[in-house]
Design an enzyme around this catalytic site. Structure first.
Site, mmCIF file in Angstrom:
data_model
loop_
_atom_site.group_PDB
_atom_site.id
_atom_site.type_symbol
_atom_site.label_atom_id
_atom_site.label_comp_id
_atom_site.label_asym_id
_atom_site.label_seq_id
_atom_site.Cartn_x
_atom_site.Cartn_y
_atom_site.Cartn_z
ATOM 1 N N ASP A 168 0.800 6.159 3.369
ATOM 2 C CA ASP A 168 -0.633 6.262 3.064
ATOM 3 C C ASP A 168 -0.865 6.477 1.571
ATOM 4 O O ASP A 168 -1.599 7.378 1.173
ATOM 5 C CB ASP A 168 -1.261 7.386 3.890
ATOM 6 N N ASP A 197 -0.243 1.877 5.428
ATOM 7 C CA ASP A 197 -1.442 2.094 4.618
ATOM 8 C C ASP A 197 -1.091 2.014 3.130
ATOM 9 O O ASP A 197 -0.765 3.017 2.494
ATOM 10 C CB ASP A 197 -2.154 3.411 4.955
ATOM 11 N N TYR A 200 -5.573 0.485 0.612
ATOM 12 C CA TYR A 200 -6.928 0.934 0.956
ATOM 13 C C TYR A 200 -7.999 0.048 0.310
ATOM 14 O O TYR A 200 -9.097 0.508 0.015
ATOM 15 C CB TYR A 200 -7.142 2.413 0.615
ATOM 16 N N ASN A 234 -3.261 0.996 9.784
ATOM 17 C CA ASN A 234 -4.599 0.501 10.134
ATOM 18 C C ASN A 234 -5.319 -0.112 8.933
ATOM 19 O O ASN A 234 -6.122 -1.024 9.089
ATOM 20 C CB ASN A 234 -5.450 1.603 10.775
ATOM 21 N N HIS A 319 3.156 3.820 12.168
ATOM 22 C CA HIS A 319 2.059 4.357 11.368
ATOM 23 C C HIS A 319 1.449 5.606 11.991
ATOM 24 O O HIS A 319 1.422 6.672 11.396
ATOM 25 C CB HIS A 319 1.003 3.301 11.086
ATOM 26 N N HIS A 329 -7.388 12.141 13.665
ATOM 27 C CA HIS A 329 -6.536 11.200 14.412
ATOM 28 C C HIS A 329 -5.823 11.856 15.602
ATOM 29 O O HIS A 329 -4.804 11.348 16.068
ATOM 30 C CB HIS A 329 -5.494 10.542 13.495
ATOM 31 N N HIS A 356 -0.480 8.012 8.582
ATOM 32 C CA HIS A 356 -1.817 8.017 9.173
ATOM 33 C C HIS A 356 -2.564 9.329 8.960
ATOM 34 O O HIS A 356 -3.701 9.311 8.489
ATOM 35 C CB HIS A 356 -1.721 7.679 10.656
ATOM 36 N N VAL A 357 -1.966 10.439 9.359
ATOM 37 C CA VAL A 357 -2.600 11.741 9.133
ATOM 38 C C VAL A 357 -2.237 12.165 7.707
ATOM 39 O O VAL A 357 -1.050 12.221 7.367
ATOM 40 C CB VAL A 357 -2.088 12.774 10.151
HETATM 41 FE FE LIG Z 1 -3.875 5.235 8.537
#
Ligand SMILES: [Fe+2]
Ligand SMILES: *[C@@H]1O[C@H](CO)[C@@H](O)[C@H](O)[C@H]1NC(C)=O
Ligand SMILES: *[C@@H]1O[C@H](CO)[C@@H](O)[C@H](O)[C@H]1NC(C)=O
Ligand SMILES: *[C@@H]1O[C@H](CO)[C@@H](O)[C@H](O)[C@H]1NC(C)=O
Ligand SMILES: *[C@@H]1O[C@H](CO)[C@@H](O)[C@H](O)[C@H]1NC(C)=O
Ligand SMILES: *[C@@H]1O[C@H](CO)[C@@H](O)[C@H](O)[C@H]1NC(C)=O
Ligand SMILES: *[C@@H]1O[C@H](CO)[C@@H](O)[C@H](O)[C@H]1NC(C)=O
Length: 468
Positions: A168, A197, A200, A234, A319, A329, A356-357
Site C-alpha cells: 500500500d 496497492d 493510488y 483493490n 492483498h 476493512h 490493505h489495512v
Molecule cells: Fe487496499
C-alpha cells in the site's frame, strides 16, 4: 523465597520494557500506542524531485524489474518512453565480463478515459547465471540509461536470502520516507515482496493515470535495481464504468507484467515463483476463488506441488488479510479465508503477508477451520501447522493510517500498531528466518517488532506463544 538479584533484574527490565513501548496488554497480545508526531500526508506534488522525468529526448523512465521465470534465472525489465516507441531491446552483461548480450522485448500502449499512455516496453531476459551481478542498459543513442541487478543464488534448502516486504505504498511524503527507510535499512533486502496497492491513481478524478506515471518514476530508484514481486490490490482494479472503463486491472497489467505462465497460471493476477529457499504463491483477492474457478483450480494444484525439501519456506502474498483486528476493512478477507485457510494449514504455510489495512499487525499461529455449518466450532484456536499472518499495508498512501482497532485485542493478535513502515524477512537456513518490522519514525536499523520464524516443515519448535 527471596527473589535472587537475577530475578529482580529481569523484573526491572520487564517493567522498563513495558514502560518504553507504553503498551496496553489486553487479553490478546500487544497494542502498541507508540506516539507519533504526525500530520495527514498528501501526495507529493507533480513537480516533486522524485517524479522528475529523466533528461534527454525520449529517455526511458519508470524502469522496473520483476522475476522473469520460475527459478530466478530470468528478469522482466519494463520501462516507458514518452515521445516515440524507440527500442525495446535491453543490452546486458555480467559484471567482469566484456560480452554484451541483447534481449528483445516489445511495447504496448493503452488508453484510459482521455489518457493515452507512453510506449510501455517489456523485455524478458532468460537463462542468466545465478548469484551474479548484471548491468543493463535501456534506450538508444544519447539517452541510454544504465542500471544493475543481482540474480539470486540457485534454488535450494539452505540458501539464505533477504526479502523486503512493502504494501500500500502510494506516493505521499510518507511513501517517500518508507522507501528511503527500506533503501537505508542495514538488513539490505534483495527483492521486494509487494502486497498490493501501488499508485493510488484511482484517488483522482477519472483515475488520472498520470499518477501511474509519477509512481513509476518514484519507485524506480529501488525497482530498477531489484525485482518487486507484484500482488494486485483493490487500487489496481481501476474499474470505472461511469467513464466507460470496464476492463479491470487495465493500467496495472499493462505496466506490471509477471511471468505467470512459468507457473502454469492462466492469469497475471495469481502465480508463483521460487527464489533461493522460498516458494512464493501470489493470490488475487479480487479474482474469483470459489470452488471450480480458475484461481481455485490453480491453487489446489499449486500447494500440492511445493517440494519443501527443495524450498523449505512457503510464503503466501495477498492483498486483503484474513486475520486483521482493525476496524477498517474488518472481515473483508472472510470469503478468501473460507476457501484458503484449510490449505494454509494442510500445507503448513510459514507466513502470509497481506496489505490493505494501513497499519501493522502480526498474529499468533492460529487456525479456524473446524466449522461445518452445524457444529458451532467457529473460533481461532492455537495451531502450530498454521502460518503467522502479517498485515503490512503501511507503506504510507493518501488514505492515511487505520488507527481504529477492534477492542479488546483478540487473542490471535500478537502485536499491532498503526504506524507507517516496512518489513524485512531474513531467511537464514532451512529452519530459521527472522522477520522485523521497521517504523518510519525510527532510525534505519531500529526494529519496532520482530520474531524468529521456525520453519513449519523442518522446524519442530513452536515459535510463538500458545493461546490460553
Ligand atoms: Fe487496499
Ligand atoms: C505538522 O504540521 C505543523 C504545521 O504545519 C508543523 O509545525 C509540524 O512540524 C508538522 N509535523 C510533522 C511531524 O511534520
Ligand atoms: C481529461 O478530461 C479532464 C476533464 O474534462 C480534463 O481536465 C483533462 O485535461 C483531460 N485530459 C486530457 C489528457 O485530455
Ligand atoms: C524523497 O526522499 C528522498 C530521499 O530521502 C529525498 O532526496 C527527496 O527530496 C524526497 N522528496 C520529497 C518530495 O519528499
Ligand atoms: C507446467 O506444466 C508443464 C506441462 O504439464 C510441466 O511440464 C511443468 O513442469 C509445469 N511447470 C510448473 C512450474 O509447474
Ligand atoms: C471505531 O470503530 C467503531 C466500531 O466500528 C466505531 O463505533 C467508532 O466510531 C470508530 N471510531 C472512530 C474514531 O472512528
Ligand atoms: C540456522 O540458523 C539459525 C539462526 O541463525 C542458527 O541458530 C542455526 O544453528 C542454523 N542451523 C543450521 C543447521 O545451520
Amino acid at each position: 523465597m527471596e527473589l535472587t538479584w537475577k530475578r529482580k533484574l529481569e523484573w526491572l527490565v520487564m517493567v522498563g520494557f513495558l514502560y518504553i513501548i507504553n503498551a496496553n496488554v489486553s487479553e490478546g497480545g500487544i497494542t502498541s500506542s507508540f506516539l507519533r508526531s504526525y500530520n495527514y500526508s498528501r501526495d507529493m506534488p507533480l513537480d516533486s524531485d522524485v517524479f522528475r522525468v529523466p533528461p534527454g529526448y525520449n529517455a526511458p523512465q519508470q524502469v522496473h524489474l520483476t522475476q522473469g521465470d520460475h527459478l530466478g534465472k530470468g528478469v522482466i525489465v519494463s520501462w516507458i518512453t514518452q515521445d516515440e516507441p524507440g527500442s525495446s531491446t535491453v543490452v546486458y552483461w555480467a559484471q567482469h565480463s566484456q560480452l554484451k548480450l541483447q534481449a528483445h522485448g516489445f511495447f504496448l500502449t493503452y488508453n484510459y478515459y482521455n489518457y493515452t499512455s507512453g510506449y510501455i516496453h517489456h523485455c524478458t531476459i532468460e537463462n542468466l547465471k545465478f548469484d551474479t551481478k548484471y548491468f543493463y542498459e535501456v534506450g538508444i543513442g544519447l539517452t541510454t540509461r544504465r542500471f544493475w541487478f543481482k540474480t539470486p543464488p540457485p534454488v535450494g534448502p539452505d540458501v539464505p536470502y533477504t526479502f523486503g516486504v512493502i504494501g500500500d505504498l502510494g506516493q505521499t511524503y510518507d511513501s517517500n520516507i518508507t522507501l528511503t527507510h527500506y533503501e537505508k535499512n542495514p538488513a539490505k533486502g534483495e527483492t521486494v515482496l509487494f502486497v498490493g496497492d501501488l499508485s493510488y491513481a484511482d484517488a483522482y478524478t477519472f483515475h488520472d493515470n498520470r499518477r501511474w506515471d509519477t509512481w513509476g518514476r518514484f519507485a524506480e530508484r529501488v525497482a530498477a535495481y531489484q525485482p518487486w514481486i507484484w500482488t494486485a490490490g483493490n487500487h489496481e482494479i481501476d474499474f470505472a464504468p461511469e467513464i466507460g472503463e470496464t476492463r479491470p486491472f487495465k493500467p496495472y497489467t499493462a505496466r506490471y507484467p509477471v511471468s505467470f505462465q512459468a507457473s502454469n497460471s492462466t492469469s497475471p493476477l495469481w502465480y508463483s515463483i521460487k527464489r533461493a529457499s522460498a516458494y512464493i504463491i501470489v493470490v488475487s483477492t479480487y479474482s474469483a476463488v470459489g470452488k471450480y474457478t480458475p484461481q481455485y483450480k490453480w491453487l489446489e494444484n499449486e500447494f500440492a506441488k511445493v517440494n519443501r525439501k527443495e524450498t523449505p519456506w512457503l510464503i503466501v502474498l495477498m492483498h486483503s488479510p484474513i486475520y486483521s483486528s482493525y476496524v477498517t476493512h474488518y472481515m473483508e478477507g472472510e470469503t478468501m479465508r473460507v476457501i484458503l485457510e484449510k490449505w494454509f494449514v494442510e500445507y503448513k504455510v510459514d507466513v502470509v503477508f497481506a496489505g490493505h489495512v494501513h497499519a501493522y499487525e502480526r498474529s499468533e499461529r492460529i487456525s479456524n477451520i473446524a466449522y461445518d455449518i452445524v457444529n458451532g466450532l467457529c473460533k481461532p484456536i492455537n495451531d502450530q501447522s498454521a502460518p503467522v499472518y502479517i498485515t503490512i499495508g503501511d507503506g504510507g498512501n493518501i488514505e492515511d493510517l487505520a488507527t481504529n482497532m477492534t477492542e479488546p485485542q483478540p487473542k490471535y493478535s500478537a502485536f499491532r500498531e498503526a504506524s507507517f513502515g516496512h518489513g524485512i524477512l531474513d531467511i537464514k537456513n532451512r529452519s530459521h528466518a527472522y522477520f522485523s518490522w521497521h517504523r518510519n519514525q525510527d532510525g534505519y536499523a531500529v526494529e519496532a517488532d520482530s520474531i524468529w520464524l521456525h520453519n513449519r516443515y523442518y522446524g519442530t519448535r513452536s515459535d510463538i506463544k500458545q493461546l490460553a
